[in-house]
Motif scaffolding. Structure first.
Motif, PDB file in Angstrom:
ATOM      1  N   PHE A  89      59.697 -21.398  16.935  1.00  0.00           N
ATOM      2  CA  PHE A  89      59.270 -21.403  15.538  1.00  0.00           C
ATOM      3  C   PHE A  89      59.587 -20.039  14.926  1.00  0.00           C
ATOM      4  CE2 PHE A  89      56.006 -24.156  17.726  1.00  0.00           C
ATOM      5  CZ  PHE A  89      56.703 -25.320  17.479  1.00  0.00           C
ATOM      6  N   PRO A  90      60.501 -19.993  13.972  1.00  0.00           N
ATOM      7  CA  PRO A  90      60.976 -18.689  13.486  1.00  0.00           C
ATOM      8  C   PRO A  90      59.906 -17.896  12.747  1.00  0.00           C
ATOM      9  CG  PRO A  90      62.013 -20.506  12.287  1.00  0.00           C
ATOM     10  CD  PRO A  90      61.216 -21.120  13.374  1.00  0.00           C
ATOM     11  N   HIS A  91      58.857 -18.565  12.238  1.00  0.00           N
ATOM     12  CA  HIS A  91      57.859 -17.851  11.447  1.00  0.00           C
ATOM     13  C   HIS A  91      56.713 -17.319  12.290  1.00  0.00           C
ATOM     14  CE1 HIS A  91      56.293 -21.845  11.943  1.00  0.00           C
ATOM     15  NE2 HIS A  91      55.134 -21.493  11.443  1.00  0.00           N
ATOM     16  N   PHE A 100      50.893 -21.931  20.172  1.00  0.00           N
ATOM     17  CA  PHE A 100      50.938 -23.044  19.210  1.00  0.00           C
ATOM     18  C   PHE A 100      50.265 -24.327  19.718  1.00  0.00           C
ATOM     19  CE2 PHE A 100      52.885 -26.595  16.977  1.00  0.00           C
ATOM     20  CZ  PHE A 100      52.923 -26.152  15.668  1.00  0.00           C
ATOM     21  N   GLY A 101      50.705 -24.765  20.877  1.00  0.00           N
ATOM     22  CA  GLY A 101      50.179 -26.022  21.423  1.00  0.00           C
ATOM     23  C   GLY A 101      48.710 -25.928  21.785  1.00  0.00           C
ATOM     24  N   LEU A 104      46.471 -26.213  18.759  1.00  0.00           N
ATOM     25  CA  LEU A 104      46.335 -27.601  18.313  1.00  0.00           C
ATOM     26  C   LEU A 104      45.237 -28.315  19.100  1.00  0.00           C
ATOM     27  CD1 LEU A 104      49.986 -28.815  17.907  1.00  0.00           C
ATOM     28  CD2 LEU A 104      48.249 -28.789  16.131  1.00  0.00           C
ATOM     29  N   ARG A 148      56.344 -21.394  26.383  1.00  0.00           N
ATOM     30  CA  ARG A 148      55.656 -22.239  25.419  1.00  0.00           C
ATOM     31  C   ARG A 148      55.380 -23.620  25.993  1.00  0.00           C
ATOM     32  NH1 ARG A 148      58.685 -23.566  19.870  1.00  0.00           N
ATOM     33  NH2 ARG A 148      59.940 -24.767  21.329  1.00  0.00           N
ATOM     34  N   SER A 149      56.338 -24.151  26.742  1.00  0.00           N
ATOM     35  CA  SER A 149      56.122 -25.455  27.362  1.00  0.00           C
ATOM     36  C   SER A 149      55.179 -25.359  28.556  1.00  0.00           C
ATOM     37  CB  SER A 149      57.459 -26.047  27.825  1.00  0.00           C
ATOM     38  OG  SER A 149      58.262 -26.352  26.725  1.00  0.00           O
ATOM     39  N   MET A 152      51.280 -25.428  28.335  1.00  0.00           N
ATOM     40  CA  MET A 152      50.660 -26.713  28.031  1.00  0.00           C
ATOM     41  C   MET A 152      50.365 -27.509  29.306  1.00  0.00           C
ATOM     42  SD  MET A 152      50.333 -26.642  24.866  1.00  0.00           S
ATOM     43  CE  MET A 152      49.892 -28.325  24.453  1.00  0.00           C
TER      44      MET A 152
ATOM     45  N   ILE B 159      62.923 -27.798  15.688  1.00  0.00           N
ATOM     46  CA  ILE B 159      61.598 -27.182  15.781  1.00  0.00           C
ATOM     47  C   ILE B 159      60.497 -28.198  15.446  1.00  0.00           C
ATOM     48  CG2 ILE B 159      62.345 -24.822  15.377  1.00  0.00           C
ATOM     49  CD1 ILE B 159      61.355 -25.079  12.535  1.00  0.00           C
ATOM     50  N   LEU B 166      54.514 -30.480  21.417  1.00  0.00           N
ATOM     51  CA  LEU B 166      53.377 -29.617  21.729  1.00  0.00           C
ATOM     52  C   LEU B 166      52.078 -30.207  21.214  1.00  0.00           C
ATOM     53  CD1 LEU B 166      55.026 -26.159  21.028  1.00  0.00           C
ATOM     54  CD2 LEU B 166      54.353 -27.064  23.239  1.00  0.00           C
ATOM     55  N   GLY B 167      52.162 -31.405  20.643  1.00  0.00           N
ATOM     56  CA  GLY B 167      50.945 -32.111  20.284  1.00  0.00           C
ATOM     57  C   GLY B 167      50.754 -32.427  18.818  1.00  0.00           C
ATOM     58  N   LYS B 176      52.734 -27.480   9.575  1.00  0.00           N
ATOM     59  CA  LYS B 176      52.608 -26.270  10.384  1.00  0.00           C
ATOM     60  C   LYS B 176      53.934 -25.586  10.675  1.00  0.00           C
ATOM     61  CE  LYS B 176      48.424 -27.573  12.879  1.00  0.00           C
ATOM     62  NZ  LYS B 176      47.519 -26.493  12.465  1.00  0.00           N
ATOM     63  N   VAL B 177      55.010 -26.369  10.632  1.00  0.00           N
ATOM     64  CA  VAL B 177      56.287 -25.785  11.020  1.00  0.00           C
ATOM     65  C   VAL B 177      57.316 -25.791   9.883  1.00  0.00           C
ATOM     66  CG1 VAL B 177      58.282 -26.091  12.521  1.00  0.00           C
ATOM     67  CG2 VAL B 177      55.992 -26.239  13.478  1.00  0.00           C
ATOM     68  N   ASN B 181      58.187 -22.357   6.876  1.00  0.00           N
ATOM     69  CA  ASN B 181      59.556 -21.847   6.925  1.00  0.00           C
ATOM     70  C   ASN B 181      60.341 -22.071   5.641  1.00  0.00           C
ATOM     71  OD1 ASN B 181      60.063 -20.598   9.573  1.00  0.00           O
ATOM     72  ND2 ASN B 181      59.346 -22.566  10.316  1.00  0.00           N
TER      73      ASN B 181
END
Ligand SMILES: Nc1ncnc2c1ncn2[C@@H]1O[C@H](COP(=O)(O)OP(=O)(O)OP(=O)(O)O)[C@@H](O)[C@H]1O
Ligand SMILES: [Mg+2]
Lengths: 345, 259
Positions: A89-91, A100-101, A104, A148-149, A152, B159, B166-167, B176-177, B181
């Motif tokens: 995620f670039p931001h 991130f996950g 959530l 990141r994976s 989880m 992305i 990721l859920g 969220k993504v 952006n």
């Protein structure tokens, strides 16, 4: 409780009219590191996307940990996918990408911090947690995406050509890291590659695919030494493959290529025979050929020899004296190193 | 040498041509006299202050502000999902949709205004304000779709899939993504839309009623009756307002990348 992590049963995957994978059957065991190997366009990515739930199968069943998940949406499958393009995620900073996950899932903040830090530690990125993805090198982005994976704790982790965007040195480094990581975490992993060396080096088991069909599965040793089909043999480096065109007498036969034939003084019932370059003997033997090319490759010399049955590749130990281009050499295709093959499945 | 002189002359003339009128307006508004003229007769700030005393200006400014803000917001609420759909899904006829969306840019505004008056306000009893609101929304929509599309096209699609794995639900993945952006694209679209709407004359020309006039129309009307420098002063103030907005946007977002 079975030890099957992923089970694909009669899976048919299609893009509109184009059937990419006609009918796939595959069981992946828990804790296994499986390589999905095959040439470009054979359906590796398609299969991965189907397991992850990003693509709906036309028919067939996908089971994960013994549960039918064919109709379960991608966000509830517990499958991790590391994209070939990383898809960070670039931001978000490195830390936030990994978190991130977990966010959530409404994980408590303290747990998030602890897990993310552990994850970053595992891939060796702790010191770069606050960087944005754009400020990381390709290899670092790759590892971030992996972390990141991993945090989880997916039931299965899929990796689509995880090493293909890295330079040769980094690729070797990541190869080892990936293997170590898999041993440490014991996570079930499936990774896609079209590089046979990578598959042989990393995997517990290799699944070789061609045109959406599994051509052969087996351990790296199996596949390397005992390919069953012409395609498999070609893929794992049997460079000399000939058709057995006829048995002439009780103890001899003829092998043929498109350009000519050779008589061998033994018999085979297989439809094809194959030799690795190092399985060909040069300097003695019943046949003769002309050296068309020779290349020095450190510990060996790689010859191309023009024979009655077309070009033959042979590797000879570099300590032996070199035969020059244009010279005639005798050679042998020994029975002991011949691998019998079927034409196709 | 001659070449440099020639190019300098061209640059200077161009700048003069672009900025000159603006200076004329600023100074015309500074006049101490009572009719619009240049050069101004004496200098004073009285017309700049007088602007704020004119009741109809206050009303029309509020209306224009309302139209520009709400119309643009509304255009974005429609435009962002539209742009997303056009960019991400292989909608049959996406190109046609893009063309239709661009129609208000191509069709002369005066015709849009007349059509709205003739087919919405008169037969359906729409209030003028509502018609104006619809007109401005429609006018800004193409800009919203275009600018947001541009930043969506620069955003990789994987992305979103990563977020889903990721859920996230698809909707969460979008908010969220995707949204974070394209945020600067959306803000750029907002500013562009705001300025377009605020300065709009032709569409609004037919759509005015008692007490319901946009600021540019009000200024036109005002000038027909009273030929004093307050209109010049008001124009200058508005220009400064626009410049301020664009300046802030440029500083905070790098706005010029999107236009
Ligand atoms: N979006 C799509 N629409 C139509 N056909 C597709 C699409 N994606 C892939 N295919 C086709 O499906 C087949 C399998 O593609 P896939 O991407 O799974 O190959 P791959 O094994 O991952 O190849 P590579 O090693 O090049 O990544 C190919 O023949 C391809 O042309
Ligand atoms: Mg692929």
């Amino acid at each position: 409780m079975s030890d099957t992590a992923v089970s694909l049963q009669n899976l048919t995957l299609a893009y509109g009219e184009t059937v990419a994978v006609p009918s796939l059957n595959l069981d992946i065991h828990k804790g296994e590191l499986v390589a999905l190997l095959g040439p470009s366009g054979c359906g590796k990515t398609t299969t991965m996307r189907a397991i992850a739930g990003l693509m709906t199968p036309r028919s067939g069943t996908i089971m994960i940990d013994g549960v039918d998940v064919t109709k379960v949406s991608a966000n509830k499958r517990g499958v991790g996918l590391v994209f070939q393009s990383y898809a960070l995620f670039p931001h978000l900073s490195g830390f936030e990408n990994v978190a991130f996950g977990l966010r959530l899932k409404r994980t408590p903040a303290a747990v998030i911090t602890q897990k993310v830090e552990a994850g970053l530690e595992l891939v060796g990125l702790s010191h770069l947690a606050e960087r944005m993805p754009a400020e990381l090198s390709g290899g670092q982005q790759q590892r971030l995406s992996l972390a990141r994976s991993l945090v989880m704790e997916p039931k299965v982790l899929l990796l689509d050509e995880p090493l293909s965007n890295l330079d040769a040195r980094l690729r070797l480094e990541m190869r080892t890291e990936l293997q170590t990581l898999q041993r440490q975490t014991g996570i079930t992993m499936v990774f896609v590659t079209h590089d046979q060396a990578e598959a042989l080096a990393l995997a517990d088991r290799i699944v070789l695919m061609k045109d959406g069909v599994i051509e052969q599965t087996g351990t790296p040793e199996d596949l390397y030494n005992r390919p069953n089909t012409v395609f498999a043999a070609d893929f794992v480096g049997f460079e000399n493959i000939f058709k057995v065109s006829g048995n002439t007498a009780s103890n001899s036969m003829v092998i043929a290529s498109d350009t000519g034939e050779l008589n061998l003084n033994y018999r085979s019932d297989a439809s094809h025979l194959a030799w690795r370059p190092e399985g060909v003997i040069i300097g003695s033997g019943p046949h003769a050929g002309v050296v068309a090319g020779v290349a020095f490759a450190g510990n060996k010399r790689e010859y191309v020899i023009t024979t009655d049955a077309g070009k033959i590749r042979a590797d000879v130990d570099a300590s032996e004296s070199a035969v020059q281009i244009g010279e005639t050499v005798s050679f042998e295709l020994p029975e002991s190193s011949a691998r019998p093959l079927r034409e196709a499945l | 040498m001659g070449k440099t002189w020639a190019s300098r002359l061209i640059i200077f003339t161009t700048l003069l041509f672009l900025i000159g009128p603006f200076f004329i307006i600023i100074f015309a508004g500074l006049s101490a006299g009572s009719s619009l003229s240049f050069p101004p007769q004496g200098l004073s700030l009285k017309w700049y202050l007088a602007v704020f005393e004119v009741e109809s200006f206050r009303q029309s400014f509020t209306l224009s502000m309302f139209l520009a803000v709400c119309g643009t917001l509304c255009a974005l609420i429609i435009g962002v999902p539209a742009a997303y759909a056009i960019c991400r899904y292989k909608i049959p006829g996406a190109e046609t949709i893009k063309l239709i969306v661009a129609a208000p840019i191509i069709v002369p505004g005066i015709i849009v205004g007349l059509a709205l008056l003739r087919y919405l306000v008169v037969p359906l009893n729409f209030t003028v304000t509502l018609a104006l609101f619809l007109a401005h929304t429609a006018l800004v929509l193409p800009y919203a779709v275009r600018v947001v599309s541009a930043s969506l096209e620069n955003l990789r699609t994987d992305i979103e899939e990563a977020a889903v794995l990721l859920g996230c639900t698809r909707l969460q993945a979008f908010s969220k993504v995707v949204l974070p952006n394209i945020r600067s694209g959306i803000l750029a679209a907002f500013i562009l839309g705001f300025v377009t709407s605020f300065n709009q004359v032709p569409v609004s020309l037919f759509l005015s009623g008692p007490g319901v006039r946009t600021l540019p129309i009000d200024m036109l009307d005002y000038m027909e009756i009273t030929y004093d420098p307050s209109v010049a002063a008001l124009s200058a103030l508005l220009a400064f307002l626009s410049m301020g907005i664009v300046f802030i946007a440029e500083k905070t977002l790098g706005f010029s990348r999107y236009v």
